[in-house]
Motif scaffolding. Structure first.
Motif, PDB file in Angstrom:
ATOM      1  N   UNK A  34     -76.044 -34.522  24.447  1.00  0.00           N
ATOM      2  CA  UNK A  34     -76.223 -33.604  25.583  1.00  0.00           C
ATOM      3  C   UNK A  34     -76.108 -34.357  26.890  1.00  0.00           C
ATOM      4  N   UNK A  35     -76.750 -35.537  26.945  1.00  0.00           N
ATOM      5  CA  UNK A  35     -76.677 -36.322  28.178  1.00  0.00           C
ATOM      6  C   UNK A  35     -75.243 -36.752  28.472  1.00  0.00           C
ATOM      7  N   UNK A  36     -74.547 -37.217  27.422  1.00  0.00           N
ATOM      8  CA  UNK A  36     -73.161 -37.648  27.633  1.00  0.00           C
ATOM      9  C   UNK A  36     -72.280 -36.486  28.092  1.00  0.00           C
ATOM     10  N   UNK A  37     -72.423 -35.350  27.410  1.00  0.00           N
ATOM     11  CA  UNK A  37     -71.612 -34.189  27.781  1.00  0.00           C
ATOM     12  C   UNK A  37     -71.969 -33.691  29.177  1.00  0.00           C
ATOM     13  N   UNK A  38     -73.264 -33.751  29.533  1.00  0.00           N
ATOM     14  CA  UNK A  38     -73.683 -33.314  30.854  1.00  0.00           C
ATOM     15  C   UNK A  38     -73.109 -34.235  31.931  1.00  0.00           C
ATOM     16  N   UNK A  39     -73.078 -35.546  31.628  1.00  0.00           N
ATOM     17  CA  UNK A  39     -72.487 -36.482  32.586  1.00  0.00           C
ATOM     18  C   UNK A  39     -71.012 -36.183  32.807  1.00  0.00           C
ATOM     19  N   UNK A  40     -70.331 -35.942  31.676  1.00  0.00           N
ATOM     20  CA  UNK A  40     -68.906 -35.595  31.790  1.00  0.00           C
ATOM     21  C   UNK A  40     -68.736 -34.279  32.548  1.00  0.00           C
ATOM     22  N   UNK A  89     -55.263 -44.176  48.761  1.00  0.00           N
ATOM     23  CA  UNK A  89     -56.014 -45.430  48.647  1.00  0.00           C
ATOM     24  C   UNK A  89     -55.510 -46.142  47.403  1.00  0.00           C
ATOM     25  N   UNK A  90     -55.846 -47.388  47.303  1.00  0.00           N
ATOM     26  CA  UNK A  90     -55.510 -48.143  46.095  1.00  0.00           C
ATOM     27  C   UNK A  90     -56.606 -47.895  45.053  1.00  0.00           C
ATOM     28  N   UNK A  91     -56.207 -47.483  43.845  1.00  0.00           N
ATOM     29  CA  UNK A  91     -57.197 -47.130  42.831  1.00  0.00           C
ATOM     30  C   UNK A  91     -56.723 -47.623  41.462  1.00  0.00           C
ATOM     31  N   UNK A  92     -57.653 -47.573  40.506  1.00  0.00           N
ATOM     32  CA  UNK A  92     -57.385 -48.001  39.141  1.00  0.00           C
ATOM     33  C   UNK A  92     -56.694 -46.856  38.396  1.00  0.00           C
ATOM     34  N   UNK A  93     -55.413 -47.047  38.077  1.00  0.00           N
ATOM     35  CA  UNK A  93     -54.650 -45.983  37.435  1.00  0.00           C
ATOM     36  C   UNK A  93     -55.107 -45.772  35.995  1.00  0.00           C
ATOM     37  N   UNK A  94     -55.509 -46.856  35.322  1.00  0.00           N
ATOM     38  CA  UNK A  94     -55.955 -46.735  33.935  1.00  0.00           C
ATOM     39  C   UNK A  94     -57.152 -45.796  33.811  1.00  0.00           C
ATOM     40  N   UNK A  95     -58.042 -45.844  34.806  1.00  0.00           N
ATOM     41  CA  UNK A  95     -59.243 -45.020  34.746  1.00  0.00           C
ATOM     42  C   UNK A  95     -58.886 -43.529  34.811  1.00  0.00           C
ATOM     43  N   UNK A  96     -57.925 -43.189  35.661  1.00  0.00           N
ATOM     44  CA  UNK A  96     -57.523 -41.780  35.801  1.00  0.00           C
ATOM     45  C   UNK A  96     -56.839 -41.295  34.517  1.00  0.00           C
ATOM     46  N   UNK A  97     -55.944 -42.132  33.955  1.00  0.00           N
ATOM     47  CA  UNK A  97     -55.248 -41.747  32.726  1.00  0.00           C
ATOM     48  C   UNK A  97     -56.248 -41.580  31.584  1.00  0.00           C
ATOM     49  N   UNK A  98     -57.178 -42.525  31.456  1.00  0.00           N
ATOM     50  CA  UNK A  98     -58.182 -42.454  30.399  1.00  0.00           C
ATOM     51  C   UNK A  98     -59.030 -41.181  30.541  1.00  0.00           C
ATOM     52  N   UNK A  99     -59.424 -40.868  31.784  1.00  0.00           N
ATOM     53  CA  UNK A  99     -60.242 -39.684  32.037  1.00  0.00           C
ATOM     54  C   UNK A  99     -59.522 -38.410  31.599  1.00  0.00           C
ATOM     55  N   UNK A 100     -58.234 -38.328  31.905  1.00  0.00           N
ATOM     56  CA  UNK A 100     -57.476 -37.127  31.547  1.00  0.00           C
ATOM     57  C   UNK A 100     -57.313 -37.002  30.030  1.00  0.00           C
ATOM     58  N   UNK A 101     -57.065 -38.102  29.377  1.00  0.00           N
ATOM     59  CA  UNK A 101     -56.921 -38.060  27.914  1.00  0.00           C
ATOM     60  C   UNK A 101     -58.218 -37.585  27.270  1.00  0.00           C
ATOM     61  N   UNK A 102     -59.354 -38.110  27.735  1.00  0.00           N
ATOM     62  CA  UNK A 102     -60.637 -37.713  27.152  1.00  0.00           C
ATOM     63  C   UNK A 102     -60.944 -36.245  27.433  1.00  0.00           C
ATOM     64  N   UNK A 103     -60.593 -35.768  28.619  1.00  0.00           N
ATOM     65  CA  UNK A 103     -60.903 -34.377  28.963  1.00  0.00           C
ATOM     66  C   UNK A 103     -60.052 -33.393  28.165  1.00  0.00           C
ATOM     67  N   UNK A 104     -58.808 -33.774  27.903  1.00  0.00           N
ATOM     68  CA  UNK A 104     -57.914 -32.836  27.224  1.00  0.00           C
ATOM     69  C   UNK A 104     -57.925 -32.975  25.698  1.00  0.00           C
ATOM     70  N   UNK A 105     -58.559 -34.018  25.190  1.00  0.00           N
ATOM     71  CA  UNK A 105     -58.532 -34.215  23.743  1.00  0.00           C
ATOM     72  C   UNK A 105     -59.176 -33.053  22.984  1.00  0.00           C
ATOM     73  N   UNK A 106     -60.305 -32.517  23.439  1.00  0.00           N
ATOM     74  CA  UNK A 106     -60.867 -31.361  22.701  1.00  0.00           C
ATOM     75  C   UNK A 106     -59.917 -30.171  22.660  1.00  0.00           C
TER      76      UNK A 106
END
Length: 427
Positions: A237-243, A271-288
């Motif tokens: 629940x905590x993990x899902x709530x954080x997400x 701005x300069x940002x970490x591209x890996x973090x954005x790609x990882x976030x999208x993969x995790x969000x769309x996996x379900x």
């Protein structure tokens, strides 16, 4: 307005007729009276000269002899010394115009003309003046009606145009009337119509973009909340709530981004940002969502990449591509990262049938879609990419390969103390 114009025109014409008509009647009456008096005087002078000549020649002077010398409408009387008066014609009754002349032999000649001849001539003149005045009034009314129609018809038309604008029909009419002031009003109304049309188009575009762009984060947030509702594990629940909180932040960012783009689509805050973090976030969000559809979503390629752009905007672009693959593609969806020159590239591909050949060149246009969808997602994604200096392209139609190109470094801005910025050459 038409009635006022006709009334004012008639008033002006009547005033002019009253002023000049009365003056003309007075002048003409005097002229006719003077002319009649001159005719009678001339008649008397001519007749006395005839009598003088006959007296000098010791000829007879009778009414029958002089009758041919006198106008039938006039009366003449000749008085000779020691003889009875000689009357020629019929003495008029009432007022007369009289002229008397004396001859060299002492005779007196009087000529009279009835004043009714003057009155009749004055009456004829008044009739002519009245007819001219009536024609002037009729002409003024006709011209006033035509001018009133010429002015009121465009005003009615302009009022209808303004009413159309108020009722939500902002189409400019581009109609002109040949009157400078009215054409100026028509120009202003057409300009207002074009501005209103642009505003309405922008509002409709914002509404369409918002409904499309907010659907994905809301769907993902709904899935997280469902995960929370279905589990009893507190850690889960905590993990899902954080997400879920992260997705709420993304949702807020989407709203702010849409409002910013509605005002100016080129106001990116890169701005300069970490591209890996954005790609990882999208993969995790769309996996379900992909798991629910019996499909997979994976990532590969070069790691630890950085890019210049707005993280929220890049996430929205990737979300649009991933959703597009979920709706229209097939098989596994892969996100591959690579480097080309000074650019970081994210490719999104799937194993579906790809983009139809006839839509390949127009796939990023609004309302263009290969299936029954809005055709907005890819257009908005391209706008978001270009807002921060990137670009979104279709590299391959079958299987489909979409690529997001992002700069790896900020573009160099000329400093204020840079001699080249001022256009000078250091010595």
């Amino acid at each position: 307005m038409r009635r006022r114009l006709i009334n004012s025109t008639l008033a002006v014409v009547l005033v002019v007729i009253a002023v000049f008509g009365v003056s003309l009647v007075i002048v003409e009456t005097r002229t006719i009276t003077n002319s009649a008096q001159e005719r009678v005087d001339s008649e008397a002078v001519r007749l006395v000269s005839i009598v003088d000549s006959r007296l000098i020649g010791d000829e007879r002077i009778t009414a029958d002899i002089l009758r041919d010398q006198v106008d039938p409408t006039r009366f003449a009387q000749i008085r000779l010394h020691g003889r009875a008066p000689i009357d020629v014609g019929t003495r008029p009754k009432g007022e007369v115009i009289r002229a008397t002349e004396h001859g060299e032999a002492g005779e007196t000649v009087t000529v009279e003309e009835p004043r009714t001849t003057v009155t009749d001539e004055v009456g004829r003149t008044l009739l002519i003046i009245g007819a001219v005045a009536l024609l002037a009034i009729i002409a003024a009314v006709v011209l006033a009606v035509r001018q009133g129609n010429r002015l009121t018809a465009p005003l009615i038309d302009l009022a209808e145009t303004a009413e159309r604008l108020g009722s939500g029909d902002p189409r400019p009419r581009h109609k002109r009337y040949g009157v400078h002031e009215l054409d100026r009003v028509a120009d202003v109304l057409d300009s207002s119509a074009e501005r209103i049309a642009r505003m309405l188009t922008a509002e409709r575009r914002l509404a369409a973009d918002a409904s499309h762009q907010l659907r994905t984060p809301l769907t993902a947030l709904s899935m997280r909340l469902e995960e929370i509702a279905l589990t009893d594990d507190l850690d889960t629940v905590k993990d899902e709530a954080t997400i879920a909180l992260t997705q709420v932040e993304r949702l807020t960012d989407v709203v702010e981004r849409l409002l910013t783009n509605s005002r100016d689509p080129r106001t990116g805050s890169a701005v300069s940002f970490d591209l890996d973090e954005v790609v990882k976030q999208q993969v995790e969000e769309w996996r379900p969502a992909y798991r629910s559809a019996g499909r997979a979503i994976v990532r590969s390629g070069k790691q630890q990449l950085r890019a210049v752009g707005t993280p929220g905007a890049v996430a929205q672009v990737l979300a649009a591509l991933i959703e597009n693959s979920l709706m229209h593609g097939g098989g596994t969806v892969a996100l591959r990262t690579r480097v080309t020159g000074n650019q970081s590239v994210i490719e999104v591909t799937d194993e579906g049938n790809g983009v139809p050949h006839d839509l390949g060149a127009r796939i990023f246009e609004r309302t263009i879609s290969g299936r029954n969808s809005t055709g907005i997602g890819l257009a908005v994604a391209r706008d978001l990419a270009e807002a921060d200096g990137g670009r979104l392209e279709l590299l391959q139609s079958k299987p489909p390969v979409f690529a997001l190109f992002l700069s790896r470094t900020h573009p160099r801005k000329p400093a204020d103390d840079d001699p080249g910025a001022a256009g000078t050459t250091p010595r």
